[in-house]
Write a protein that holds these residues in place. Structure first.
Motif, PDB file in Angstrom:
ATOM      1  N   MET A   1      57.666  31.435  27.862  1.00  0.00           N
ATOM      2  CA  MET A   1      56.787  29.787  27.927  1.00  0.00           C
ATOM      3  C   MET A   1      57.046  28.701  26.464  1.00  0.00           C
ATOM      4  SD  MET A   1      56.724  27.820  29.785  1.00  0.00           S
ATOM      5  CE  MET A   1      55.050  27.018  31.097  1.00  0.00           C
ATOM      6  N   ILE A   2      56.903  29.957  25.759  1.00  0.00           N
ATOM      7  CA  ILE A   2      56.317  29.726  24.483  1.00  0.00           C
ATOM      8  C   ILE A   2      57.768  29.114  23.567  1.00  0.00           C
ATOM      9  CG2 ILE A   2      55.660  30.209  22.278  1.00  0.00           C
ATOM     10  CD1 ILE A   2      54.042  32.000  23.289  1.00  0.00           C
ATOM     11  N   LEU A   3      59.232  29.904  23.940  1.00  0.00           N
ATOM     12  CA  LEU A   3      60.170  29.520  23.726  1.00  0.00           C
ATOM     13  C   LEU A   3      60.186  28.139  23.979  1.00  0.00           C
ATOM     14  CD1 LEU A   3      62.946  31.097  22.294  1.00  0.00           C
ATOM     15  CD2 LEU A   3      63.806  31.166  24.440  1.00  0.00           C
ATOM     16  N   ILE A   4      59.872  27.264  25.014  1.00  0.00           N
ATOM     17  CA  ILE A   4      60.694  26.039  25.384  1.00  0.00           C
ATOM     18  C   ILE A   4      59.581  25.168  24.400  1.00  0.00           C
ATOM     19  CG2 ILE A   4      60.931  24.373  27.423  1.00  0.00           C
ATOM     20  CD1 ILE A   4      61.317  26.973  29.098  1.00  0.00           C
ATOM     21  N   GLY A   5      58.794  25.591  24.286  1.00  0.00           N
ATOM     22  CA  GLY A   5      57.976  24.804  23.381  1.00  0.00           C
ATOM     23  C   GLY A   5      58.539  24.265  22.151  1.00  0.00           C
ATOM     24  N   ILE A   6      59.340  26.122  22.083  1.00  0.00           N
ATOM     25  CA  ILE A   6      59.362  24.775  20.383  1.00  0.00           C
ATOM     26  C   ILE A   6      60.956  25.109  20.105  1.00  0.00           C
ATOM     27  CG2 ILE A   6      59.976  26.880  18.699  1.00  0.00           C
ATOM     28  CD1 ILE A   6      58.069  29.057  18.690  1.00  0.00           C
ATOM     29  N   SER A   7      61.561  24.961  20.843  1.00  0.00           N
ATOM     30  CA  SER A   7      63.397  24.849  21.922  1.00  0.00           C
ATOM     31  C   SER A   7      63.572  23.195  21.800  1.00  0.00           C
ATOM     32  CB  SER A   7      64.390  25.067  22.402  1.00  0.00           C
ATOM     33  OG  SER A   7      63.305  25.191  23.711  1.00  0.00           O
ATOM     34  N   ILE A   8      62.492  22.953  22.319  1.00  0.00           N
ATOM     35  CA  ILE A   8      62.283  21.049  22.887  1.00  0.00           C
ATOM     36  C   ILE A   8      61.351  20.538  21.354  1.00  0.00           C
ATOM     37  CG2 ILE A   8      61.262  19.441  24.224  1.00  0.00           C
ATOM     38  CD1 ILE A   8      60.885  20.865  26.370  1.00  0.00           C
ATOM     39  N   PRO A   9      60.936  21.018  20.871  1.00  0.00           N
ATOM     40  CA  PRO A   9      60.717  19.442  19.474  1.00  0.00           C
ATOM     41  C   PRO A   9      62.155  19.913  18.347  1.00  0.00           C
ATOM     42  CG  PRO A   9      58.815  21.071  19.720  1.00  0.00           C
ATOM     43  CD  PRO A   9      59.924  21.550  20.889  1.00  0.00           C
ATOM     44  N   ILE A  10      62.600  21.308  18.819  1.00  0.00           N
ATOM     45  CA  ILE A  10      63.968  21.205  17.023  1.00  0.00           C
ATOM     46  C   ILE A  10      64.737  20.827  18.207  1.00  0.00           C
ATOM     47  CG2 ILE A  10      65.696  22.878  16.795  1.00  0.00           C
ATOM     48  CD1 ILE A  10      62.951  25.223  16.828  1.00  0.00           C
ATOM     49  N   ALA A  11      64.876  20.378  19.233  1.00  0.00           N
ATOM     50  CA  ALA A  11      65.737  19.658  19.839  1.00  0.00           C
ATOM     51  C   ALA A  11      66.036  18.034  19.322  1.00  0.00           C
ATOM     52  CB  ALA A  11      66.172  19.667  21.246  1.00  0.00           C
ATOM     53  N   VAL A  12      64.737  18.086  20.057  1.00  0.00           N
ATOM     54  CA  VAL A  12      64.438  16.309  19.485  1.00  0.00           C
ATOM     55  C   VAL A  12      64.469  16.194  18.320  1.00  0.00           C
ATOM     56  CG1 VAL A  12      62.441  14.438  18.959  1.00  0.00           C
ATOM     57  CG2 VAL A  12      62.942  15.780  20.553  1.00  0.00           C
ATOM     58  N   VAL A  13      64.368  16.669  16.783  1.00  0.00           N
ATOM     59  CA  VAL A  13      64.749  16.512  15.400  1.00  0.00           C
ATOM     60  C   VAL A  13      65.810  16.435  14.858  1.00  0.00           C
ATOM     61  CG1 VAL A  13      64.197  17.431  13.190  1.00  0.00           C
ATOM     62  CG2 VAL A  13      62.124  17.775  14.910  1.00  0.00           C
ATOM     63  N   LEU A  14      66.717  17.847  15.654  1.00  0.00           N
ATOM     64  CA  LEU A  14      68.186  17.842  15.480  1.00  0.00           C
ATOM     65  C   LEU A  14      68.933  16.516  16.208  1.00  0.00           C
ATOM     66  CD1 LEU A  14      70.526  19.728  14.732  1.00  0.00           C
ATOM     67  CD2 LEU A  14      70.251  20.570  16.954  1.00  0.00           C
ATOM     68  N   GLY A  15      68.635  15.499  17.187  1.00  0.00           N
ATOM     69  CA  GLY A  15      68.723  14.954  18.357  1.00  0.00           C
ATOM     70  C   GLY A  15      68.885  13.433  16.665  1.00  0.00           C
ATOM     71  N   MET A  16      67.749  13.444  16.366  1.00  0.00           N
ATOM     72  CA  MET A  16      66.766  12.498  15.769  1.00  0.00           C
ATOM     73  C   MET A  16      68.418  12.558  13.532  1.00  0.00           C
ATOM     74  SD  MET A  16      63.488  12.536  15.656  1.00  0.00           S
ATOM     75  CE  MET A  16      62.418  11.589  14.596  1.00  0.00           C
ATOM     76  N   VAL A  17      69.061  13.684  14.082  1.00  0.00           N
ATOM     77  CA  VAL A  17      69.744  14.026  12.619  1.00  0.00           C
ATOM     78  C   VAL A  17      70.774  13.304  12.646  1.00  0.00           C
ATOM     79  CG1 VAL A  17      70.357  15.308  10.549  1.00  0.00           C
ATOM     80  CG2 VAL A  17      68.117  15.734  11.501  1.00  0.00           C
ATOM     81  N   LEU A  18      71.310  13.568  14.389  1.00  0.00           N
ATOM     82  CA  LEU A  18      72.703  13.811  14.476  1.00  0.00           C
ATOM     83  C   LEU A  18      72.828  12.365  14.936  1.00  0.00           C
ATOM     84  CD1 LEU A  18      73.084  16.208  16.819  1.00  0.00           C
ATOM     85  CD2 LEU A  18      74.677  16.491  13.859  1.00  0.00           C
ATOM     86  N   LEU A  19      71.797  11.171  15.600  1.00  0.00           N
ATOM     87  CA  LEU A  19      72.094   9.720  15.283  1.00  0.00           C
ATOM     88  C   LEU A  19      72.488   9.203  13.900  1.00  0.00           C
ATOM     89  CD1 LEU A  19      71.461   7.490  17.150  1.00  0.00           C
ATOM     90  CD2 LEU A  19      69.606   7.656  16.578  1.00  0.00           C
ATOM     91  N   VAL A  20      71.609   9.829  12.880  1.00  0.00           N
ATOM     92  CA  VAL A  20      71.682   8.995  12.078  1.00  0.00           C
ATOM     93  C   VAL A  20      73.406   9.490  10.917  1.00  0.00           C
ATOM     94  CG1 VAL A  20      70.526   9.403   9.008  1.00  0.00           C
ATOM     95  CG2 VAL A  20      68.962   9.222  11.448  1.00  0.00           C
ATOM     96  N   GLN A  21      73.097  10.870  11.114  1.00  0.00           N
ATOM     97  CA  GLN A  21      74.833  11.292  10.942  1.00  0.00           C
ATOM     98  C   GLN A  21      75.691  10.182  11.136  1.00  0.00           C
ATOM     99  OE1 GLN A  21      75.434  13.502   7.957  1.00  0.00           O
ATOM    100  NE2 GLN A  21      73.113  13.310   7.681  1.00  0.00           N
ATOM    101  N   ALA A  22      75.802  10.355  12.534  1.00  0.00           N
ATOM    102  CA  ALA A  22      76.868   9.323  12.985  1.00  0.00           C
ATOM    103  C   ALA A  22      76.675   8.232  13.082  1.00  0.00           C
ATOM    104  CB  ALA A  22      76.556   9.751  14.310  1.00  0.00           C
ATOM    105  N   GLN A  23      75.154   7.170  12.343  1.00  0.00           N
ATOM    106  CA  GLN A  23      75.906   6.327  12.691  1.00  0.00           C
ATOM    107  C   GLN A  23      75.914   5.901  10.718  1.00  0.00           C
ATOM    108  OE1 GLN A  23      71.523   5.046  12.751  1.00  0.00           O
ATOM    109  NE2 GLN A  23      71.412   4.238  14.841  1.00  0.00           N
TER     110      GLN A  23
END
Length: 128
Positions: A1-23
């Motif tokens: 449960m803790i692993l899911i709680g940590i992995s979701i914010p990390i995935a969101v931040v990673l997605g934000m970084v990838l979006l900026v890099q792609a643009q």
């Protein structure tokens, strides 16, 4: 449960970084302020680069992309003394201000006998 709680914010931040890099890879300016893009555009002599300014969805406090683009074009015209770049802002009062800012030498205002006149250094062209 803790692993899911940590992995979701990390995935969101990673997605934000990838979006900026792609643009950025596609030639857009997602996080670059308008004045900085104006300097890049002036070096490349291409005012249309200002139209590639984007806002990222999570930037809710800064100026909008439209405001950043307009500021970029205005700054580009000032840096290059190229009033033709101001066409990208027309028709608007900011576009007219852009043309004035792009002039290489300011007009002279003089007052004589309660009459205010504007001259461009050679001839009088308007009474106010």
């Amino acid at each position: 449960m803790i692993l899911i709680g940590i992995s979701i914010p990390i995935a969101v931040v990673l997605g934000m970084v990838l979006l900026v890099q792609a643009q950025e890879l596609l030639g857009y300016y997602p996080t670059t302020p308008g004045w900085e893009v104006a300097e890049i555009a002036a070096k490349k002599k291409d005012a249309t680069l200002c139209q590639k300014i984007l806002n990222v969805p999570w930037d809710i406090y800064g100026p909008s992309a439209k405001e950043q683009r307009a500021s970029c074009i205005h700054d580009y015209a000032k840096l290059t003394h190229d009033p033709s770049a101001c066409e990208l802002l027309m028709p608007s009062s900011y576009g007219l201000d852009c043309v004035g800012g792009a002039k290489s030498s300011p007009d002279i205002c003089s007052m004589n006998n309660d009459n205010v006149a504007w001259t461009n250094g050679k001839e009088k062209y308007a009474n106010c």
